[in-house]
Design an enzyme around this catalytic site. Structure first.
Site, mmCIF file in Angstrom:
data_model
loop_
_atom_site.group_PDB
_atom_site.id
_atom_site.type_symbol
_atom_site.label_atom_id
_atom_site.label_comp_id
_atom_site.label_asym_id
_atom_site.label_seq_id
_atom_site.Cartn_x
_atom_site.Cartn_y
_atom_site.Cartn_z
ATOM 1 N N HIS A 199 97.065 -26.754 15.650
ATOM 2 C CA HIS A 199 98.076 -26.432 14.625
ATOM 3 C C HIS A 199 98.143 -24.931 14.372
ATOM 4 O O HIS A 199 97.147 -24.207 14.507
ATOM 5 C CB HIS A 199 97.841 -27.224 13.334
ATOM 6 N N ASP A 233 99.240 -23.400 11.513
ATOM 7 C CA ASP A 233 99.069 -22.963 10.130
ATOM 8 C C ASP A 233 97.578 -22.884 9.827
ATOM 9 O O ASP A 233 96.744 -23.431 10.560
ATOM 10 C CB ASP A 233 99.778 -23.905 9.163
ATOM 11 N N ASP A 274 89.693 -22.844 13.005
ATOM 12 C CA ASP A 274 90.674 -23.845 12.569
ATOM 13 C C ASP A 274 92.009 -23.176 12.283
ATOM 14 O O ASP A 274 92.243 -22.720 11.179
ATOM 15 C CB ASP A 274 90.134 -24.553 11.321
ATOM 16 N N GLU A 278 99.871 -28.721 9.507
ATOM 17 C CA GLU A 278 98.755 -29.669 9.487
ATOM 18 C C GLU A 278 97.935 -29.568 8.217
ATOM 19 O O GLU A 278 97.394 -30.559 7.736
ATOM 20 C CB GLU A 278 97.853 -29.428 10.709
ATOM 21 N N GLU A 279 97.836 -28.359 7.647
ATOM 22 C CA GLU A 279 96.896 -28.141 6.544
ATOM 23 C C GLU A 279 97.384 -28.635 5.191
ATOM 24 O O GLU A 279 96.596 -28.755 4.257
ATOM 25 C CB GLU A 279 96.562 -26.637 6.427
ATOM 26 N N HIS A 294 87.289 -23.896 7.230
ATOM 27 C CA HIS A 294 87.864 -23.681 5.895
ATOM 28 C C HIS A 294 86.994 -22.773 5.028
ATOM 29 O O HIS A 294 87.146 -22.744 3.806
ATOM 30 C CB HIS A 294 88.080 -25.009 5.150
#
Length: 438
Positions: free
Chosen positions: A100, A102, A132, A166-167, A411
């Protein structure tokens, strides 16, 4: 046709310079692809443009190669990218999906280095999105570039799907959900789909469902020097939650399949936030709210768990006077005033967990490739959530998951990945493609 050994030889090793150069461009855009609406709405096309710069020279669009590229956009500046390397055998296909474009938010004041530019510290590649998931965007871009450049004669069609949004799911119809709805991924059901958005170089074979809940508790406000005239909602919340948790763990105990899937924890139900409306320290408040979540292993049904939680609350309200008090004057009913403490429960959007198919050929080739290139294979499961892959599984896709960032920086502040891990990830992808030729 290319043999398994020749495919790996043709694809070779990751071009580190090319990979790091592309990743630097992607991390340089990470400030503009933070996903936290309404304040921060990502512009994933900033990432798409860099991937296109890498792949278009090897595409049918320019006539420079075999890659078929489809830039699919449902919202302005928020594109997805489907890249296909055609094989020779109809219906034989594999795909890498989930990279992804984003990222989660980052506050530069909290970081030891600039989150929005790539910095290199030995083997560490540092910046928001390195683990990520912009690192995976760059990694799979390099894989598709190499396919377009070397043109191995494969039986299998290889597809890469770089996705938006996605996030955060608060703006629907932007990413993979829209691609599935429009049928643009239907042919990927004919072969294994590898979701590349986990970490630590091992197959992630199970994830949890999530049920965000909120427990509103109403008592009676009164002076703390006269507690016998109050119903203390804080005490009621603590006792009610203790009873709810006890019943939850009775009804949703550790499931036998959790051992098979190597889940780190069983299903859990716990508080994570506490709110009350304010007031003096000498005042028993009239209400409070406790919020938290259920993390449910995929062997239990999310709807069943929500129904049970509601049943617990209904029963506690009917029998509130039977809950344990907290001292000689602690009570949850004031008969003379015809007052009873009360609990209500509400839920935000829930999602179901995933148990990957351990009999799938996709699972077996991923395990073999991991053992070959990483040196060992140890599939794992966690009760973190990946709701998008459950949706794909429900639609009939054979979903397997892996990733080559670091779970410890997922994250997190000061996010980084390791270049050596990404190099191993590239070789795992090459091995997967090679094995599926046999």
């Amino acid at each position: 046709m290319a043999t398994s050994a020749s495919v790996k030889q043709i694809l070779g090793d990751l071009n580190k310079d090319s990979f790091v150069t592309l990743l630097g461009k992607l991390i340089g855009e990470s400030k503009y692809v933070q996903n936290n609406p309404p304040e921060l709405i990502p512009e994933e096309d900033r990432i798409v443009n860099h991937v296109l710069d890498t792949l278009l020279p090897y595409s049918t669009t320019t006539g420079g190669g075999p890659l078929i590229i489809n830039h699919v956009t449902y919202k302005p500046n928020r594109g997805n990218l489907i890249v296909e390397y055609p094989g020779t055998q109809p219906g034989k296909i594999l795909s890498f999906v989930g990279m992804h474009m984003d990222v989660v938010t980052a506050n530069p004041d909290d970081w030891e280095f600039d989150p929005f530019s790539l910095s290199i510290d030995g083997d560490k590649l540092r910046g928001r999105g390195t683990t990520d998931c912009l690192g995976h965007v760059a990694l799979v871009s390099e894989l598709m570039r190499r396919l377009g450049e070397t043109k191995p004669q494969l039986k299998s069609t290889v597809v890469a799907v770089f996705i938006a949004s996605e996030e955060n799911s608060s703006i629907p119809g932007v990413g993979v959900d829209a691609l599935v709805k429009d049928g643009l991924l239907d042919k990927l059901k004919q072969g294994p789909l590898f979701w590349i958005d986990t970490a630590d170089k091992q197959p992630c074979i199970g994830t949890g469902g999530s049920i965000p809940w909120k427990l509103n508790v109403t008592g009676k406000l009164f002076h703390s020097g006269l507690p016998h005239k109050a119903i203390n909602p804080l005490e009621l919340a603590m006792e009610a939650l203790k009873e709810i948790q006890s019943r939850f763990y009775r009804d949703f105990p550790a499931h036998p399949k959790e051992q098979v899937y190597e889940f780190a924890t069983p299903s859990t139900m716990k508080p994570t936030q506490w709110f009350y409306p304010g007031g003096g320290i000498n005042q028993i408040p009239g209400e409070c709210t406790v919020s938290g979540d259920v993390r449910l292993t995929p062997f239990y049904n999310v709807s069943d768990a929500m129904k049970k939680l509601q049943e617990y609350v209904d029963d506690l309200n009917a029998n509130i006077e039977k809950l344990d008090g907290r001292g000689p004057v602690s009570k949850y009913v004031l008969p003379d005033e015809n007052l009873r403490g009360r609990i209500t429960i509400s839920f935000d959007e829930a999602s179901s967990g995933v148990a990957c198919d351990l009999n799938s050929r996709g699972f077996h080739v991923l395990c073999k490739a991991t053992k070959e290139e990483v040196g060992h294979v140890k599939p794992y499961s966690i009760t973190g959530t990946l709701p998008l892959i459950r949706d794909l599984q429900d639609e009939g896709f054979d979903v397997q998951t892996s990733g080559y960032g670091l779970m410890a920086t997922y994250h997190a502040k000061n996010e980084y990945c390791l270049l050596s891990d990404m190099c191993q990830g590239y070789r795992v992808f090459a091995s997967v493609i090679a094995q599926l030729e046999d």
